[in-house]
Design a protein around this motif. Structure first.
Motif, PDB file in Angstrom:
ATOM      1  N   TYR A  20      10.434  -8.732  -8.313  1.00 39.22           N
ATOM      2  CA  TYR A  20       9.376  -8.387  -9.278  1.00 39.22           C
ATOM      3  C   TYR A  20       8.652  -7.110  -8.824  1.00 39.22           C
ATOM      4  N   ALA A  21       8.303  -7.056  -7.552  1.00 39.86           N
ATOM      5  CA  ALA A  21       7.596  -5.890  -7.010  1.00 39.86           C
ATOM      6  C   ALA A  21       8.492  -4.654  -7.001  1.00 39.86           C
ATOM      7  N   ILE A  22       9.759  -4.817  -6.670  1.00 41.08           N
ATOM      8  CA  ILE A  22      10.688  -3.678  -6.661  1.00 41.08           C
ATOM      9  C   ILE A  22      10.761  -3.063  -8.053  1.00 41.08           C
ATOM     10  N   GLU A  23      10.861  -3.884  -9.072  1.00 41.13           N
ATOM     11  CA  GLU A  23      10.908  -3.368 -10.446  1.00 41.13           C
ATOM     12  C   GLU A  23       9.607  -2.647 -10.801  1.00 41.13           C
ATOM     13  N   ASP A  24       8.480  -3.188 -10.376  1.00 37.72           N
ATOM     14  CA  ASP A  24       7.194  -2.546 -10.627  1.00 37.72           C
ATOM     15  C   ASP A  24       7.119  -1.187  -9.927  1.00 37.72           C
ATOM     16  N   LEU A  25       7.523  -1.150  -8.664  1.00 39.05           N
ATOM     17  CA  LEU A  25       7.494   0.101  -7.906  1.00 39.05           C
ATOM     18  C   LEU A  25       8.480   1.125  -8.469  1.00 39.05           C
ATOM     19  N   LYS A  26       9.634   0.657  -8.901  1.00 36.34           N
ATOM     20  CA  LYS A  26      10.628   1.534  -9.514  1.00 36.34           C
ATOM     21  C   LYS A  26      10.054   2.182 -10.772  1.00 36.34           C
ATOM     22  N   SER A  27       9.324   1.423 -11.563  1.00 35.05           N
ATOM     23  CA  SER A  27       8.729   1.959 -12.796  1.00 35.05           C
ATOM     24  C   SER A  27       7.670   3.015 -12.504  1.00 35.05           C
ATOM     25  N   LYS A  28       7.172   3.048 -11.267  1.00 30.77           N
ATOM     26  CA  LYS A  28       6.173   4.038 -10.847  1.00 30.77           C
ATOM     27  C   LYS A  28       6.810   5.139 -10.003  1.00 30.77           C
ATOM     28  N   ASN A  29       8.127   5.206 -10.023  1.00 31.27           N
ATOM     29  CA  ASN A  29       8.915   6.244  -9.343  1.00 31.27           C
ATOM     30  C   ASN A  29       8.855   6.206  -7.820  1.00 31.27           C
ATOM     31  N   PHE A  30       8.596   5.037  -7.243  1.00 30.55           N
ATOM     32  CA  PHE A  30       8.705   4.908  -5.793  1.00 30.55           C
ATOM     33  C   PHE A  30      10.181   4.938  -5.424  1.00 30.55           C
TER      34      PHE A  30
ATOM     35  N   PHE B 187       0.859  -1.184   0.000  1.00 33.42           N
ATOM     36  CA  PHE B 187       0.000   0.000   0.000  1.00 33.42           C
ATOM     37  C   PHE B 187       0.897   1.237   0.000  1.00 33.42           C
ATOM     38  N   VAL B 188       0.342   2.338  -0.463  1.00 36.27           N
ATOM     39  CA  VAL B 188       1.089   3.598  -0.498  1.00 36.27           C
ATOM     40  C   VAL B 188       1.019   4.219   0.886  1.00 36.27           C
ATOM     41  N   GLU B 189       2.173   4.361   1.519  1.00 40.23           N
ATOM     42  CA  GLU B 189       2.241   4.939   2.864  1.00 40.23           C
ATOM     43  C   GLU B 189       2.368   6.453   2.801  1.00 40.23           C
ATOM     44  N   ALA B 190       3.118   6.925   1.826  1.00 40.28           N
ATOM     45  CA  ALA B 190       3.371   8.357   1.624  1.00 40.28           C
ATOM     46  C   ALA B 190       3.791   8.515   0.172  1.00 40.28           C
ATOM     47  N   PRO B 191       3.859   9.751  -0.325  1.00 39.92           N
ATOM     48  CA  PRO B 191       4.326   9.911  -1.699  1.00 39.92           C
ATOM     49  C   PRO B 191       5.687   9.218  -1.903  1.00 39.92           C
ATOM     50  N   GLN B 192       5.759   8.379  -2.895  1.00 44.92           N
ATOM     51  CA  GLN B 192       6.966   7.634  -3.272  1.00 44.92           C
ATOM     52  C   GLN B 192       7.434   6.627  -2.229  1.00 44.92           C
TER      53      GLN B 192
ATOM     54  N   GLN C 299      11.165   4.282  -1.869  1.00 42.63           N
ATOM     55  CA  GLN C 299      11.405   3.459  -0.686  1.00 42.63           C
ATOM     56  C   GLN C 299      10.297   2.424  -0.525  1.00 42.63           C
ATOM     57  N   ILE C 300      10.686   1.319   0.122  1.00 42.23           N
ATOM     58  CA  ILE C 300       9.722   0.315   0.571  1.00 42.23           C
ATOM     59  C   ILE C 300       9.971   0.113   2.054  1.00 42.23           C
ATOM     60  N   LYS C 301       8.933   0.229   2.842  1.00 36.07           N
ATOM     61  CA  LYS C 301       9.025  -0.049   4.274  1.00 36.07           C
ATOM     62  C   LYS C 301       8.330  -1.376   4.562  1.00 36.07           C
ATOM     63  N   VAL C 302       8.757  -2.023   5.615  1.00 32.29           N
ATOM     64  CA  VAL C 302       8.124  -3.261   6.050  1.00 32.29           C
ATOM     65  C   VAL C 302       8.272  -3.378   7.560  1.00 32.29           C
TER      66      VAL C 302
ATOM     67  N   TYR D 226      10.758  -5.779  13.432  1.00 35.46           N
ATOM     68  CA  TYR D 226      11.665  -4.691  13.094  1.00 35.46           C
ATOM     69  C   TYR D 226      11.038  -3.843  12.002  1.00 35.46           C
ATOM     70  N   LEU D 227      11.127  -2.531  12.136  1.00 32.79           N
ATOM     71  CA  LEU D 227      10.759  -1.651  11.039  1.00 32.79           C
ATOM     72  C   LEU D 227      11.989  -1.555  10.148  1.00 32.79           C
ATOM     73  N   MET D 228      11.797  -1.865   8.855  1.00 36.04           N
ATOM     74  CA  MET D 228      12.909  -1.904   7.921  1.00 36.04           C
ATOM     75  C   MET D 228      12.575  -1.096   6.677  1.00 36.04           C
ATOM     76  N   ILE D 229      13.619  -0.699   5.957  1.00 31.31           N
ATOM     77  CA  ILE D 229      13.416   0.120   4.761  1.00 31.31           C
ATOM     78  C   ILE D 229      14.345  -0.361   3.642  1.00 31.31           C
ATOM     79  N   TYR D 230      13.841  -0.258   2.427  1.00 29.99           N
ATOM     80  CA  TYR D 230      14.622  -0.572   1.237  1.00 29.99           C
ATOM     81  C   TYR D 230      14.627   0.678   0.358  1.00 29.99           C
ATOM     82  N   GLU D 231      15.816   1.108  -0.023  1.00 33.35           N
ATOM     83  CA  GLU D 231      15.953   2.283  -0.892  1.00 33.35           C
ATOM     84  C   GLU D 231      15.972   1.806  -2.334  1.00 33.35           C
ATOM     85  N   ILE D 232      14.987   2.233  -3.126  1.00 29.24           N
ATOM     86  CA  ILE D 232      14.905   1.860  -4.536  1.00 29.24           C
ATOM     87  C   ILE D 232      15.828   2.765  -5.322  1.00 29.24           C
ATOM     88  N   LYS D 233      16.728   2.154  -6.062  1.00 32.55           N
ATOM     89  CA  LYS D 233      17.713   2.932  -6.837  1.00 32.55           C
ATOM     90  C   LYS D 233      17.438   2.789  -8.306  1.00 32.55           C
TER      91      LYS D 233
END
Length: 147
Positions: A93-103, A63-68, A105-108, A140-147
Motif C-alpha cells: 500500500y505504501a509503495i503504491e502511494d510513494l510511487k504515485s508521488k514519484n519516489f 520520512f523523506v530522507e532525500a529527494p525521491q 527508493q525506500i530505505k530501511v 541491516y541497511l536495506m533499499i527497495y527500488e520503486i519501479k
C-alpha cells in the motif's frame, strides 16, 4: 472489517494507538520505553496502518530522507497477526502511494529479526550487518527500488 490507511501525528487516536503498538512490539521486548524518546522528530512523517474494526494492528512511518528517497521506520505488527501477510499488504500500500508521488527508493534500517521479511518483499542489502548502539540491536541497511 480490515482496511489500510495513511495518517499523520495530528490524527491523535491513530497516532496514540500506533505508539502503544510500537512500544509493545518494538521497545518493551528490548527493555526500552517509546514514551521516553523524543517523538517530535516524527511530526512531519507519514504513517500507514492496517485497521481491524478501527484498531491499528500494523503500522509504520515514512520520512523523506532525500529527494525521491523515503525512509521506512518503526514497523510494528500486533503479534497475533504476524506472519499472516499484514505487513506485506501494508508495505505494498505504501509503495503504491510513494510511487504515485514519484519516489524512486525506500530505505530501511531492518532489525536482524526482520531481515528475511524485507528480503521477501524485494529489499536488498546495502553493505553488511551493523550494530545499533542506541537500541542495542543488530541490523541491516536495506533499499527497495520503486519501479
Amino acid at each position: 472489517m480490515m482496511r489500510t490507511i495513511k495518517y499523520k501525528t495530528l490524527d491523535h487516536d491513530y497516532y496514540r494507538q500506533a505508539l502503544a503498538l510500537r512500544n509493545k512490539v518494538l521497545r518493551k521486548p528490548i527493555g526500552k520505553d517509546i514514551y521516553s524518546e523524543n517523538l517530535s522528530i516524527e511530526k512531519d512523517n507519514d504513517f500507514y496502518a492496517v485497521l481491524m474494526d478501527n484498531k491499528i494492528i500494523a503500522t509504520f512511518s515514512i520520512f523523506v530522507e532525500a529527494p525521491q528517497v523515503a525512509h521506512l521506520t518503526a514497523f510494528a505488527v500486533e503479534p497475533v497477526f504476524q506472519r499472516q501477510g499484514m505487513g506485506s499488504k501494508l508495505l505494498n500500500y505504501a509503495i503504491e502511494d510513494l510511487k504515485s508521488k514519484n519516489f524512486k527508493q525506500i530505505k530501511v534500517n531492518a532489525r536482524s529479526t526482520a531481515h528475511e521479511f524485507y528480503q521477501k518483499n524485494g529489499f536488498e542489502d546495502i553493505g553488511g550487518n551493523y550494530h545499533d548502539n542506541r537500541l542495542g540491536l543488530d541490523g541491516y541497511l536495506m533499499i527497495y527500488e520503486i519501479k
